[in-house]
Structure formats: C-alpha cells, structure tokens
Design an enzyme around this catalytic site. Structure first.
Site, PDB file in Angstrom:
ATOM      1  N   PHE A  20      67.884 123.464  11.082  1.00 12.72           N
ATOM      2  CA  PHE A  20      66.679 123.525  10.237  1.00 12.72           C
ATOM      3  C   PHE A  20      66.603 124.807   9.400  1.00 12.72           C
ATOM      4  O   PHE A  20      65.525 125.238   9.008  1.00 12.72           O
ATOM      5  CB  PHE A  20      65.400 123.382  11.083  1.00 12.72           C
ATOM      6  CG  PHE A  20      65.475 122.280  12.101  1.00 12.72           C
ATOM      7  CD1 PHE A  20      65.520 120.952  11.699  1.00 12.72           C
ATOM      8  CD2 PHE A  20      65.539 122.559  13.454  1.00 12.72           C
ATOM      9  CE1 PHE A  20      65.609 119.924  12.634  1.00 12.72           C
ATOM     10  CE2 PHE A  20      65.638 121.552  14.401  1.00 12.72           C
ATOM     11  CZ  PHE A  20      65.673 120.225  13.998  1.00 12.72           C
ATOM     12  N   SER A  21      67.762 125.426   9.141  1.00 13.13           N
ATOM     13  CA  SER A  21      67.746 126.664   8.360  1.00 13.13           C
ATOM     14  C   SER A  21      68.109 126.423   6.896  1.00 13.13           C
ATOM     15  O   SER A  21      68.060 127.349   6.086  1.00 13.13           O
ATOM     16  CB  SER A  21      68.732 127.674   8.968  1.00 13.13           C
ATOM     17  OG  SER A  21      70.058 127.162   8.922  1.00 13.13           O
ATOM     18  N   GLU A  90      78.961 120.773   8.535  1.00 16.61           N
ATOM     19  CA  GLU A  90      78.981 120.662  10.006  1.00 16.61           C
ATOM     20  C   GLU A  90      80.314 121.164  10.564  1.00 16.61           C
ATOM     21  O   GLU A  90      80.905 120.547  11.471  1.00 16.61           O
ATOM     22  CB  GLU A  90      78.719 119.213  10.448  1.00 16.61           C
ATOM     23  CG  GLU A  90      77.396 118.640   9.974  1.00 16.61           C
ATOM     24  CD  GLU A  90      76.173 119.213  10.702  1.00 16.61           C
ATOM     25  OE1 GLU A  90      76.342 119.988  11.683  1.00 16.61           O
ATOM     26  OE2 GLU A  90      75.050 118.904  10.277  1.00 16.61           O
ATOM     27  N   GLN A  92      81.145 123.407  12.526  1.00 17.99           N
ATOM     28  CA  GLN A  92      81.234 123.810  13.945  1.00 17.99           C
ATOM     29  C   GLN A  92      81.868 122.729  14.812  1.00 17.99           C
ATOM     30  O   GLN A  92      82.387 123.014  15.879  1.00 17.99           O
ATOM     31  CB  GLN A  92      79.842 124.179  14.488  1.00 17.99           C
ATOM     32  CG  GLN A  92      78.901 123.019  14.777  1.00 17.99           C
ATOM     33  CD  GLN A  92      78.180 122.480  13.543  1.00 17.99           C
ATOM     34  OE1 GLN A  92      78.323 123.020  12.455  1.00 17.99           O
ATOM     35  NE2 GLN A  92      77.406 121.424  13.712  1.00 17.99           N
ATOM     36  N   CYS A 149      56.541 130.575  17.216  1.00 12.90           N
ATOM     37  CA  CYS A 149      55.706 131.711  16.807  1.00 12.90           C
ATOM     38  C   CYS A 149      55.664 131.962  15.300  1.00 12.90           C
ATOM     39  O   CYS A 149      54.899 132.798  14.834  1.00 12.90           O
ATOM     40  CB  CYS A 149      56.157 132.984  17.538  1.00 12.90           C
ATOM     41  SG  CYS A 149      57.678 133.674  16.865  1.00 12.90           S
TER      42      CYS A 149
HETATM   43 ZN    ZN Z   1      59.484 132.826  18.044  1.00 14.06          ZN
END
Ligand code: ZN
Length: 198
Positions: A20-21, A90, A92, A149
């Site tokens: 999701f980056s 992809e 990796q 967060c």
């Molecule tokens: Zn966090």
C-alpha cells in the site's frame, strides 16, 4: 519525484516499500512516460501475482498496463533483447537470479525498472530485493501510511497468523504499519500464540 536521466546507457532503478505504499503506481507512471517517449518496452510480473488479472500489472487503485507473466527470472533475457526499457513488478517473488538478470540487462544498455516489497511480514529483507538495492543506480523508497496511528509506514503487518511468506493478499490479510505499531503487533501475535498453545 523521480526524473528520468537523459542517457543512452543502461541502468537499474528500484522502487521499494511496504504494501500500500504506491510502488506499482510509481512503476506504471515511469512506464507510461517511457511509452510517451516512444521507447520499446516490456513489463514482467511473476505468475504468482494473480491478484486481479493474469496479464496486467494492476496497482491497488486499479491503474493497469499489459504485462507478461513469467515463472522465473530466467525467462526475462530471451524476451527482452530488443527492448529499451524492461519493467519488473512484484520482484520480491523472484529468486536471487533476478539480480544477475537485471545486471545483464543494464549492461545491454537497457533501462531496468524494478518494483517490489523490500521487507516480508516478519520485517526481514525480501528475496532478491536487498541485492537489487545494492547494485541499482537509483533507489526510491516509497512509504505508506500506518493504518494504526497515521504515521509514515515502512512495514507490512500480517493480520492473520500463519507462516507463509508468499501469499498474495489484500487489505483483509495485510496492513501497512510504522515500525512502532509493527513491533506492538508482533508482540500481540506472540501472546496469542502462547495462549493458543495452553
Ligand atoms: Zn503506527
């Protein structure tokens, strides 16, 4: 933002980060620009990534481009000889041999664009990525947002407890986390395992 060098020589670019980056979005952006520049290009992805479509590179926001699914990195060289730009998504999931394949392509004056997860869900370097990062001329680390967060996220946290590294999943299986929330999550998981064992 990455701007293409104006050179006729080959080189390696790596786009890395957590899930999701926006790695695939960035790969697609660069490939589109190369296409506008009239470059002969070919895109590869591992067969294992059957998330949405077999012959397309598709990002989470459904941006897509035609790609060639392959089983191993050895299939790249024979198909890439006449290309000016080779993109690999992809990365990796390929073996260590991808490192040598990319180096060969770059020596053949081909621009190589590689995108992949730099860490697995345990937080360890993933497959050929650390080697590729070492030999690349250009490295772009993209960041997601921590789904706990809201901080910058570089880790991929697996929400379901099992031991499989190679598993292609979406938001039900994984989330992006900052280092702190990733570590807290792992601690929680360990506690759960201990409870399960009792
Ligand atoms: Zn966090």
């Amino acid at each position: 933002m990455f701007t293409e060098p104006q050179k006729e020589r080959g080189w390696i670019e790596v786009i890395c980060g957590s899930m999701f980056s926006g790695k695939t979005e960035e790969l697609i952006r660069r490939v589109r620009r190369a296409s506008i520049a009239g470059k002969r290009l070919i895109i590869f992805k591992p067969v294992i990534d059957v998330r949405y479509a077999v012959e397309e590179v598709v990002s989470h926001d459904r941006n897509s481009l035609h790609s060639t699914p392959i089983e191993s990195a050895a299939e790249i060289l024979p198909q890439a000889r006449s290309a000016e730009v080779v993109a690999i998504d992809e990365a990796q999931f390929f073996g260590e041999e991808l490192i040598e394949v990319c180096a060969k392509l770059a020596s053949m004056k081909i621009r190589v664009i590689v995108a992949g997860l730099d860490m697995d869900f345990r937080g360890n370097p993933f497959g050929p990525m650390p080697g590729l990062l070492s030999i690349a001329e250009y490295v772009t680390k993209v960041h997601a947002i921590c789904m706990q967060c809201g901080d910058i996220a570089s880790h991929t946290f697996k929400k379901v407890l099992n031991d499989q590294t190679v598993e292609v999943g979406e938001r039900d299986l994984y989330e992006a986390r900052c280092r702190n929330c990733f570590n807290l999550g792992l601690e929680e998981m360990k506690k759960q395992v201990r409870l399960d064992l009792k």
